[in-house]
Design a protein around this motif. Structure first.
Motif, PDB file in Angstrom:
ATOM      1  N   ASP A  73       0.767  -1.220  -0.011  1.00  0.00           N
ATOM      2  CA  ASP A  73       0.067  -0.072  -0.097  1.00  0.00           C
ATOM      3  C   ASP A  73       0.855   1.285   0.082  1.00  0.00           C
ATOM      4  O   ASP A  73       0.364   2.300  -0.261  1.00  0.00           O
ATOM      5  CB  ASP A  73      -0.942   0.145   1.257  1.00  0.00           C
ATOM      6  CG  ASP A  73      -2.025  -0.956   1.038  1.00  0.00           C
ATOM      7  OD1 ASP A  73      -2.318  -1.447  -0.094  1.00  0.00           O
ATOM      8  OD2 ASP A  73      -2.621  -1.243   2.172  1.00  0.00           O
ATOM      9  N   TYR A  74       2.002   1.215   0.365  1.00  0.00           N
ATOM     10  CA  TYR A  74       3.112   2.262   0.420  1.00  0.00           C
ATOM     11  C   TYR A  74       4.233   2.255  -0.511  1.00  0.00           C
ATOM     12  O   TYR A  74       4.692   3.083  -1.067  1.00  0.00           O
ATOM     13  CB  TYR A  74       3.498   2.256   1.742  1.00  0.00           C
ATOM     14  CG  TYR A  74       2.538   2.313   2.897  1.00  0.00           C
ATOM     15  CD1 TYR A  74       1.841   3.303   3.400  1.00  0.00           C
ATOM     16  CD2 TYR A  74       2.300   1.187   3.440  1.00  0.00           C
ATOM     17  CE1 TYR A  74       1.102   3.370   4.244  1.00  0.00           C
ATOM     18  CE2 TYR A  74       1.188   1.039   4.578  1.00  0.00           C
ATOM     19  CZ  TYR A  74       0.773   2.187   4.858  1.00  0.00           C
ATOM     20  OH  TYR A  74      -0.585   2.075   5.916  1.00  0.00           O
ATOM     21  N   PHE A  75       4.695   0.949  -0.688  1.00  0.00           N
ATOM     22  CA  PHE A  75       5.935   0.899  -1.617  1.00  0.00           C
ATOM     23  C   PHE A  75       5.785  -0.402  -2.651  1.00  0.00           C
ATOM     24  O   PHE A  75       5.023  -1.144  -2.382  1.00  0.00           O
ATOM     25  CB  PHE A  75       7.161   0.702  -0.892  1.00  0.00           C
ATOM     26  CG  PHE A  75       7.380   1.698   0.162  1.00  0.00           C
ATOM     27  CD1 PHE A  75       8.014   2.856  -0.069  1.00  0.00           C
ATOM     28  CD2 PHE A  75       7.119   1.490   1.569  1.00  0.00           C
ATOM     29  CE1 PHE A  75       8.423   3.924   0.957  1.00  0.00           C
ATOM     30  CE2 PHE A  75       7.228   2.529   2.632  1.00  0.00           C
ATOM     31  CZ  PHE A  75       7.978   3.715   2.156  1.00  0.00           C
ATOM     32  N   GLU A 105      -0.951  15.161  -3.841  1.00  0.00           N
ATOM     33  CA  GLU A 105      -1.248  13.777  -4.006  1.00  0.00           C
ATOM     34  C   GLU A 105      -1.911  13.116  -2.816  1.00  0.00           C
ATOM     35  O   GLU A 105      -1.472  12.339  -2.179  1.00  0.00           O
ATOM     36  CB  GLU A 105       0.077  12.853  -4.326  1.00  0.00           C
ATOM     37  CG  GLU A 105       0.540  13.541  -5.443  1.00  0.00           C
ATOM     38  CD  GLU A 105       2.142  13.225  -5.755  1.00  0.00           C
ATOM     39  OE1 GLU A 105       2.441  12.354  -6.449  1.00  0.00           O
ATOM     40  OE2 GLU A 105       3.043  13.309  -4.866  1.00  0.00           O
ATOM     41  N   PRO A 106      -2.997  13.402  -2.297  1.00  0.00           N
ATOM     42  CA  PRO A 106      -3.674  12.945  -1.167  1.00  0.00           C
ATOM     43  C   PRO A 106      -4.285  11.609  -1.265  1.00  0.00           C
ATOM     44  O   PRO A 106      -4.350  10.963  -0.124  1.00  0.00           O
ATOM     45  CB  PRO A 106      -4.831  13.844  -0.995  1.00  0.00           C
ATOM     46  CG  PRO A 106      -5.326  14.099  -2.564  1.00  0.00           C
ATOM     47  CD  PRO A 106      -3.860  14.342  -2.983  1.00  0.00           C
ATOM     48  N   TRP A 107      -4.134  10.817  -2.326  1.00  0.00           N
ATOM     49  CA  TRP A 107      -4.392   9.311  -2.390  1.00  0.00           C
ATOM     50  C   TRP A 107      -3.204   8.671  -2.005  1.00  0.00           C
ATOM     51  O   TRP A 107      -3.486   7.433  -1.774  1.00  0.00           O
ATOM     52  CB  TRP A 107      -4.938   9.073  -3.980  1.00  0.00           C
ATOM     53  CG  TRP A 107      -3.665   9.446  -4.774  1.00  0.00           C
ATOM     54  CD1 TRP A 107      -2.900   8.678  -5.355  1.00  0.00           C
ATOM     55  CD2 TRP A 107      -3.713  10.688  -5.681  1.00  0.00           C
ATOM     56  NE1 TRP A 107      -1.921   9.274  -6.427  1.00  0.00           N
ATOM     57  CE2 TRP A 107      -2.562  10.554  -6.548  1.00  0.00           C
ATOM     58  CE3 TRP A 107      -4.145  12.056  -5.566  1.00  0.00           C
ATOM     59  CZ2 TRP A 107      -1.852  11.678  -7.361  1.00  0.00           C
ATOM     60  CZ3 TRP A 107      -3.956  12.949  -6.417  1.00  0.00           C
ATOM     61  CH2 TRP A 107      -2.783  12.681  -7.255  1.00  0.00           C
ATOM     62  N   SER A 127       3.571   9.671   2.723  1.00  0.00           N
ATOM     63  CA  SER A 127       3.962  10.888   3.594  1.00  0.00           C
ATOM     64  C   SER A 127       2.896  11.216   4.781  1.00  0.00           C
ATOM     65  O   SER A 127       1.679  11.182   4.444  1.00  0.00           O
ATOM     66  CB  SER A 127       4.048  12.153   2.651  1.00  0.00           C
ATOM     67  OG  SER A 127       5.077  12.101   1.898  1.00  0.00           O
ATOM     68  N   SER A 128       3.006  10.975   5.944  1.00  0.00           N
ATOM     69  CA  SER A 128       2.363  10.974   6.958  1.00  0.00           C
ATOM     70  C   SER A 128       1.942  12.452   7.024  1.00  0.00           C
ATOM     71  O   SER A 128       2.775  13.599   6.855  1.00  0.00           O
ATOM     72  CB  SER A 128       2.971  10.780   8.276  1.00  0.00           C
ATOM     73  OG  SER A 128       3.298   9.407   8.239  1.00  0.00           O
ATOM     74  N   ALA A 129       0.713  12.768   7.760  1.00  0.00           N
ATOM     75  CA  ALA A 129       0.359  14.332   7.736  1.00  0.00           C
ATOM     76  C   ALA A 129       1.092  14.907   8.831  1.00  0.00           C
ATOM     77  O   ALA A 129       1.688  14.446   9.669  1.00  0.00           O
ATOM     78  CB  ALA A 129      -1.080  14.228   8.542  1.00  0.00           C
ATOM     79  N   GLY A 130       1.030  16.030   8.590  1.00  0.00           N
ATOM     80  CA  GLY A 130       1.827  17.021   9.356  1.00  0.00           C
ATOM     81  C   GLY A 130       3.501  17.335   8.909  1.00  0.00           C
ATOM     82  O   GLY A 130       3.359  17.639   7.585  1.00  0.00           O
TER      83      GLY A 130
END
Length: 214
Positions: free
Chosen positions: A64-66, A98-100, A104-107
């Motif tokens: 889901d990330y890489f 790129e919010p989808w 990159s964690s919020a903040g």
């Protein structure tokens, strides 16, 4: 007297071992300063489910990330379970546009990746230990430091205006993995996100009837 994180981690391991396939409940403790952290233990203790189930859940979450470039699944060799691992390729961090994407964690992490070129990759170990698995998640990040930005349209080739022969050598130069990148250590925020999601996955597996093996 408040307990240290190492003491609590040991307590969590003993709790999982004593309760077999009981639902995981590892999130949240207080630091020595009595401030809530909601930190997940890393490595994360997971009940002794079938190894195929464990590896499938871990690899599915990491994807889901890489993009996974190498995976060694837990194997039974004789009477011994070997350690499994997952390596991913570096991935340029997602920006605020790129919010989808989830890397990159919020903040701070999202703001940093939006203002500069940051890349991350993950190394995950699935470690059989007694009557449980330990899922060790490490996410590393680096900051770009190149004379010419990576994948830019700027080229070092210039047009010649003399009679000299100019051979068009389109050579592919393989750079060392960390050349042109400044190590920034680990992305603990993303590690915590992945560990939290893994805990949720294995809790759902328990609710769906997954049982431990002996």
């Amino acid at each position: 007297m408040p307990f240290g994180k190492s003491t609590i981690a040991v307590f969590l391991l003993l709790t999982v071992m004593s309760h077999g396939c009981a639902r995981l409940s590892t999130g949240g403790w207080k630091t020595a300063d009595d401030e809530p952290t909601m930190a997940m233990p890393n490595p994360l203790p997971v009940p002794f489910y079938p190894r195929e189930l464990v590896m499938d859940e871990v690899s599915d979450e990491v994807e889901d990330y890489f993009r996974i470039i190498k995976e060694q699944r837990v194997r039974l060799t004789g009477n011994i379970l070997t350690e499994g691992f997952i390596d991913t390729e570096p991935k340029i961090g997602s920006s605020i546009l790129e919010p989808w994407r989830k890397d990159s964690s919020a903040g701070f992490e999202l703001a940093h990746a939006s203002l500069q070129t940051v890349r991350r990759w993950a190394k995950v170990r699935v470690i059989p230990s007694a009557d449980l698995y330990l899922i060790d998640v490490k996410v590393y990040k680096e900051l770009e430091d190149l004379d010419v930005p990576l994948n830019s349209s700027i080229s070092g080739r210039t047009i010649r205006h003399d009679n000299s022969l100019d051979f068009n050598r389109e050579e592919v130069v393989e750079e060392a993995p960390n050349r042109g990148w400044i190590p920034l250590g680990r992305d603990y925020a993303l590690e915590q996100t992945i560990l939290t999601k893994l805990e949720e996955r294995f809790n759902r597996a328990a609710e769906n009837g997954a049982t431990c093996v002996r």
